[in-house]
Design a protein around this motif. Structure first.
Motif: not given
Length: 470
Positions: A261-265, A329-336, A446-454, A458-460
């Motif tokens: 839930v930390a990543v999907f929520g 080296g940032d696997p969360a590029g799409a999220y950013r 604001a809510i979507t931003w909470l999922g960046l680190k999770p 998860e991708v790593e």
């Protein structure tokens, strides 16, 4: 990166994993182990993008025609909002969610072909509707057919490319959404002008058709021909099998989402809140007519061109930006990309309805189109990147269910209700649209931003797991 994030059990359920359509000599190194050759993969994306064009064209055309329909059937704004929204959402809930488990089991290209035939016939039938009830039923069936297309297409694309290639692949698939949305305005506006100029046809049995009826009838039939393209598409082998079951049902899907839930929520909740803002786009033609006096033809042509250009630019820039992050080296590029483009677009969205001229309002709209083109595909790419194959179709169905039921279904209706009961005057539609922007867009960000680190963690984790299997 390995093609399967799992164990020997996973590989036993990959059709053709050792044959012509799987891994081995047929696949070039650029395709990744076990993935289709690039030419085959991109052909699949091209056909699916074409099908998506038809889906978006049939879905969005009603927004351009709603003022004419409202006048012909003597509807209130709330009733018109029912046609724009819940008709798409009702059968999504009744068909797509229960059916989604078969996306993870059956041959997916035939699922898409069946849905395409159903919604094309229903769109044509919409053009023959003689009253509100008939049109409502026809549009419900359109929603039923279209409900299986998105999740199934995304599932296929995710099996054509490795995880790090998904931003570009999904952006290319989204060209269909851009083309369909833009063409619904551009072609619709031109067709209304043509029918108005030449006169409505007089057909046997049904009699003389109104211009909006001609547009719906004409747009519904080409989908039957396009369905033939799916015969040439090869079903890709399934990758990223991790749950050690090929019959995962809805209960298993919910359990997996809750466990992570930390990543999907934040993704699901952020999409839910942000989708409530989508009503303004459905009422775009009505807004420009009531506020600035633009005809549906004028709005359709101008907005169609602007949206196509801005969103195509957004698709290209969004994919390039995500890859720029990934290459560093940032696997969360799409999220950013999702977060940063939304942050920039919010002020333009809030002030767009208040612009004193239609030209300025359209210029502000172009920023929204650009942002949508940049972050829209990334929303789907990040979800595909972390969803196990055994439940990927169901996860994407739930994800798109939120947008369809809340954004396409409820948001236009909420906008109509706000105009009818809060601001009370049809001329105050601009305030209803602005109110939704102010309330929902910052909260969703604001809510979507909470999922960046999770998401990054998860991708790593998945990349490390793939490396051990490879």
């Amino acid at each position: 990166m390995g093609s399967v994030a799992g164990d020997d059990f996973s590989s036993s359920f990959q059709p053709g994993a050792s044959g012509a359509e799987g891994a081995g000599p047929a696949a070039t190194p650029a395709a990744g182990p076990g993935y289709p050759p690039p030419a085959q993969a991109w052909f699949t994306v091209g056909v699916l993008a074409t099908v998506t064009t038809v889906a978006m064209l049939d879905q969005n055309i009603l927004g351009l025609l709603i003022q004419q329909i409202k006048a012909d059937f003597n509807l209130t704004d709330a009733e018109a909002g029912l046609l724009l929204g819940p008709t798409q959402a009702i059968f999504y809930a009744l068909v797509a969610v229960p059916f989604s488990r078969y996306i993870d089991r059956w041959t997916r290209k035939w699922i898409i072909a069946g849905g395409l035939i159903v919604w094309s016939l229903a769109t044509a039938a919409s053009g023959l509707a003689a009253n509100f009830a008939q049109l409502f039923i026809a549009r419900v069936v359109v929603g039923a057919g279209e409900s299986v297309n998105g999740p199934t297409a995304y599932s296929m694309v995710a099996d054509c490319f490795p995880r790090d290639k998904l931003p570009r692949a999904v952006s290319t698939l989204q060209i269909g959404s851009v083309a369909g949305s833009g063409l619904s305005l551009l072609l619709g506006g031109l067709m209304i002008w043509l029918v108005t100029t030449l006169g409505s046809p007089d057909l046997p049995i049904v009699g003389t058709l109104r211009p909006w009826q001609v547009v719906l009838l004409a747009l519904g039939l080409p989908g039957l021909l396009i369905s033939l393209l799916l015969i040439k598409v090869k079903e890709p082998p399934r990758h990223n099998l991790r749950l050690k079951t090929r019959n995962a049902g809805f209960k298993k899907t919910i359990s997996y989402l809750w466990l992570h839930v930390a990543v999907f929520g934040p993704m699901f909740l952020g999409l839910t809140i942000g989708s409530l803002d989508a009503g303004g786009r459905a009422w775009g033609a009505a807004f420009f007519e009531r506020t600035y006096g633009w005809s549906p033809t004028q709005y359709g042509i101008v907005s169609g061109v602007v949206s196509i250009v801005a969103m195509l630019a957004g698709l290209y820039l969004g994919a390039k930006w995500a890859e720029w992050f990934q290459n560093r080296g940032d696997p969360a590029g799409a999220y950013r990309v999702i977060l940063y483009t939304r942050l920039v677009a919010i002020p333009f969205a809030i002030f767009q309805p208040l612009m004193p001229t239609p030209e300025l309002a359209m210029a502000f709209s172009s920023v929204a189109y650009l942002s949508l083109g940049m972050n829209g595909p990334m929303l789907n790419a990040v979800m595909l990147a972390i969803s196990p194959n055994e439940i990927r179709g169901q996860v994407m169905t739930l994800y798109l269910f939120i947008y369809t039921v809340v954004g396409v279904g409820m948001a236009p209706f909420v906008t109509g209700l706000t105009t009818d009961h809060i601001f009370t005057s049809p001329d105050d539609l601009r305030w209803s649209i602005m109110l939704l922007h102010v309330v929902f867009l910052p909260a969703a960000l604001a809510i979507t931003w909470l999922g960046l680190k999770p998401f990054r963690k998860e991708v790593e984790r998945l990349n490390a797991e793939d490396a051990r299997v490879a």
